[in-house]
Structure formats: C-alpha cells, structure tokens
Design an enzyme around this catalytic site. Structure first.
Site, PDB file in Angstrom:
ATOM      1  N   THR A 244      18.658   7.897   7.755  1.00 35.76           N
ATOM      2  CA  THR A 244      18.787   6.645   7.011  1.00 35.76           C
ATOM      3  C   THR A 244      19.041   6.935   5.541  1.00 35.76           C
ATOM      4  O   THR A 244      18.688   7.999   5.031  1.00 35.76           O
ATOM      5  CB  THR A 244      17.528   5.782   7.145  1.00 35.76           C
ATOM      6  OG1 THR A 244      17.748   4.524   6.522  1.00 35.76           O
ATOM      7  CG2 THR A 244      16.330   6.450   6.488  1.00 35.76           C
ATOM      8  N   LYS A 247      15.383   4.958   2.933  1.00 35.11           N
ATOM      9  CA  LYS A 247      14.016   5.391   2.647  1.00 35.11           C
ATOM     10  C   LYS A 247      14.032   6.404   1.498  1.00 35.11           C
ATOM     11  O   LYS A 247      14.096   6.011   0.355  1.00 35.11           O
ATOM     12  CB  LYS A 247      13.364   5.903   3.928  1.00 35.11           C
ATOM     13  CG  LYS A 247      13.171   4.758   4.942  1.00 35.11           C
ATOM     14  CD  LYS A 247      12.502   5.185   6.195  1.00 35.11           C
ATOM     15  CE  LYS A 247      12.136   3.990   7.068  1.00 35.11           C
ATOM     16  NZ  LYS A 247      13.266   3.159   7.495  1.00 35.11           N
ATOM     17  N   THR A 362       3.779  -2.943  16.584  1.00 34.58           N
ATOM     18  CA  THR A 362       4.196  -1.714  15.911  1.00 34.58           C
ATOM     19  C   THR A 362       3.330  -0.538  16.348  1.00 34.58           C
ATOM     20  O   THR A 362       3.836   0.581  16.519  1.00 34.58           O
ATOM     21  CB  THR A 362       4.118  -1.897  14.389  1.00 34.58           C
ATOM     22  OG1 THR A 362       4.879  -3.062  14.024  1.00 34.58           O
ATOM     23  CG2 THR A 362       4.690  -0.701  13.669  1.00 34.58           C
TER      24      THR A 362
END
Length: 403
Positions: A244, A247, A362
């Site tokens: 990614t 982040k 989560t």
C-alpha cells in the site's frame, strides 16, 4: 417491509453490542503530527493521535508535500479517466518503475487502494487459472478474503501461521492443479509476523505460487523499506508482493509487484483495475517522492522500532495488558466490546488521546482491544501522558491489569 425500521433496528443492535463505529472529526495540521484538532460538541480540542496508520509521518513530510504541489501545478487535479482511457500519467509510470525496483521485481501495477489491489489480483488469478486452488491464512485481511470469494476458486484455509497445516492442505491437492498460497507478513491487529521462509519452503515443495501482503510492512522493514521479505532476504522467493501507499508511505493507493507477465495478466483481465479511474497525478507524485525518500533513510525505521519497543516496555511496567507483538503494533487487551468503546471514549473526552476501539468483526469476540501505533514523532512526554491516562481509565472502569 418497513425498510427504515430495518435499518434503524440494525444500528440500534450494533450500539447495544458496543460495536457501533463513530468517526472522530479530526483536522490534521502540517508540521504538528501526531497532534491534531478534534471538532466535537461545537468546540475544537487539541488531541494526540495514537492510532494512525501513517506510521512514519510521511503524509506530512516536506518532500511528499512539495512533490504533490508541483504535480498539481504541472498536471492538474485528476488523471482523466481509467488507465486504458486517457488516465495513464507519466507519474504512474515512474511510480510503478520505482515500486518494481523497491521489491526487486520485473514489474509493478498500481491500484486506487490496497483493498482493490488484493481483491482484484486474487479474484482475477483465482478465476482464470484453470482449476486454481487458493490456500489462505486464517487471519488474512478482508480484502484478501473477498477477492478469494469473488474468484469462485476452490479455497482452503490453513491455521494462522501454521506451516504444517499448510503442508497438509497442499498435499491433498492434485499436483497437476495450479495453487496459490495467500498470506500477510505483519498481521496488523495482533502484531505478529508470518514465517515467510517456512511458508515458501512448503509452497515450493508443492509448486504453488505465493502471494504476500506487505501492507503493514512496506516502508518500515528492510534496509530500503521493501518490507519483511526484504529484511529476511526472501523477496526473490515470493511470486507476488502486494503493498500500500496509504500507510508508511503516507499517501493513498495500492500495488502489486512481480513478473512482467503476471502484472500484465492482471492489468489486462482484472476488472478492479480496468474499470477504476486511476489515482490523481499528484497522489502518484507524492507516493513516488515518499518511496524514494524512505529507500534512502533507514534511520527513520530504526527510530520507529525504538519508539514501539519503548512504548511496550512503558505499558508493561505500568501493568497495562499489552498483547504479545513482535512488530511495531502495540495492542492492549480489553476483552469486552462495551468497555473497549468506553475506554476509547474516555481517553478522548477526558485525556485528549485518540485511539479507536477494535471490536468484532475486525477481531474475534472476546479479544476486543485498543491498538496503538507509535511513530517516530511521538515523544517521551506523549508516552508519559498516555501511560498516566491509561492507568486512570483502567482503574475507573475496573479493567484487568497484567498479571
């Protein structure tokens, strides 16, 4: 059917369970991180952010911001469409080349988000490789799970980080069938790290491809920030590395890196790539500058690891129940969804500390926690304030301390 009542009843049930998610209205200020301003109840409060995934503060570094400003002035705001229809900008090309070099792969492919990168790649490979079987770690991210489901390929789920269970599943699959092992390096809720070398050993034994999600590791591990696989000298053994830009690199977007043929295959067949508008040139330029900067500045990673280790030690010494973690993630166990939400609210309202509660789905029910992500920019004074606040909240709510 009374649709509005159905929606309202569902939300009411979430609130009773302590699983209703409330967004904090935050205003980040350049040069002020990890401080921010919280807009609530008609007032503006200065707070300290302890749960940002901008792990290294690169979203506020001058190098990143300067590159974005220059790209806006040079190219404008949007990319102009999908990559196939006028949406490929030179910054996209440069960034893909930089990411391929970072991971020592032939090629890389950009996506609008890491979620889309995972979903598109896994669904495309699973759907189009004839008879493909995907063997997935039990704690893989939602984006990987949904991509595998969407592919409609046969799937097997091996116990988390259990190479013997992985070997058992692969042994049961017809050797002639294509196989793909999907796993992560750093698991962001527990902070544990996969045994990458052992997983590669098993995958190679059964002629299976490997798909490694390095989302919570790129920028932060390895001499150049390519992730745990770089740190352990294993990048050449991984078929597909996914990462990614949202982040540690501080911007937004996702990508895969691998062989030219594989990236071209996903580019040519992945609907999540083909039909999505490409990222704005300024975003690509900011990410490019961030990647280049972090490749050359390993001292930032060293500072980050020191801050994480220091926070764990400080919390342990105070009796705060830190869950085992070998990475930069600092999870603190609560074990109750209502109390987890209450602890989070009290830290914000009474102590101006922002950390989100992590509840089901989560994490598993009964393992609710607060998840802290210290950065190189969190000072000793910030840690003093956090430890003091946690001790007060823990005592008032009657939460269990570490034995």
């Amino acid at each position: 059917m009374d649709y509005e009542k159905f929606f309202a009843d569902h939300i009411s049930a979430l609130k009773k369970e302590g699983r209703y998610r409330v967004f904090a209205d935050l205003e980040r200020k350049v040069g002020f991180f990890p401080k921010a301003f919280n807009h609530r109840d008609g007032e503006i409060k200065e707070i300290t952010v302890w749960c940002s995934n901008d792990y290294l503060g690169m979203g506020q570094r001058p190098e990143t911001l300067t590159a974005m400003h220059e790209a806006i002035d040079q190219c404008g705001a949007g990319a102009g469409g999908t990559r196939n229809i006028s949406g490929t900008n030179h910054y996209h090309v440069l960034l893909e080349q930089e990411l391929a070099d970072l991971h020592q792969k032939e090629s890389a492919l950009l996506f609008g988000a890491g979620w889309v990168a995972n979903h598109t790649t896994l669904s495309t490979l699973g759907a189009l490789l004839p008879g493909c079987v995907i063997v997935s770690d039990a704690k893989n991210h939602n984006s990987m799970i949904e991509g595998i489901r969407h592919s409609r390929a046969e799937k097997k789920i091996f116990k988390h980080n259990d190479v013997d269970d992985l070997d058992r599943f692969l042994s049961e699959i017809d050797p002639k069938l294509p196989k793909l092992v999907a796993f992560e390096s750093v698991y962001s809720m527990d902070g544990d790290i996969a045994p990458i070398a052992e997983i590669c050993d098993v995958a190679e034994k059964h002629n299976a491809m490997t798909f490694l999600d390095e989302v919570h590791a790129v920028g932060m591990y390895g001499q150049h920030g390519a992730g745990v696989a770089e740190r352990e000298g294993l990048m050449d053994r991984i078929t597909i590395i996914q990462g990614t830009l949202a982040k540690a690199f501080g911007v937004v977007g996702g990508y895969i890196a691998g062989s030219s043929a594989m990236c071209d295959f996903v580019r040519s067949n992945g609907s999540g790539f083909i039909f999505s508008t490409s990222m704005p040139p300024a975003v690509a330029a900011g990410a490019l500058a961030s990647v280049r900067y972090l490749k050359k500045h390993n001292e930032i990673r060293e500072q980050h690891q020191e801050r994480a280790a220091t926070l764990k030690a400080r919390l342990n010494n105070a009796g705060i129940p830190v869950m085992p973690s070998v990475s930069h993630i600092v999870p603190v166990f609560v074990g109750d969804p209502v109390l987890c939400k209450q602890a989070s609210d009290d830290l914000m309202i009474k102590h101006d500390i922002y950390v989100q509660p992590i509840n089901f789905p989560t994490v598993d029910r009964g393992t609710e926690r607060l998840r802290f992500t210290p950065t190189p920019l969190h000072s000793d004074a910030d840690m003093d304030h956090l430890v003091s606040a946690l001790k007060e909240v823990w005592g008032r709510l009657g939460l269990k301390l570490a034995a």
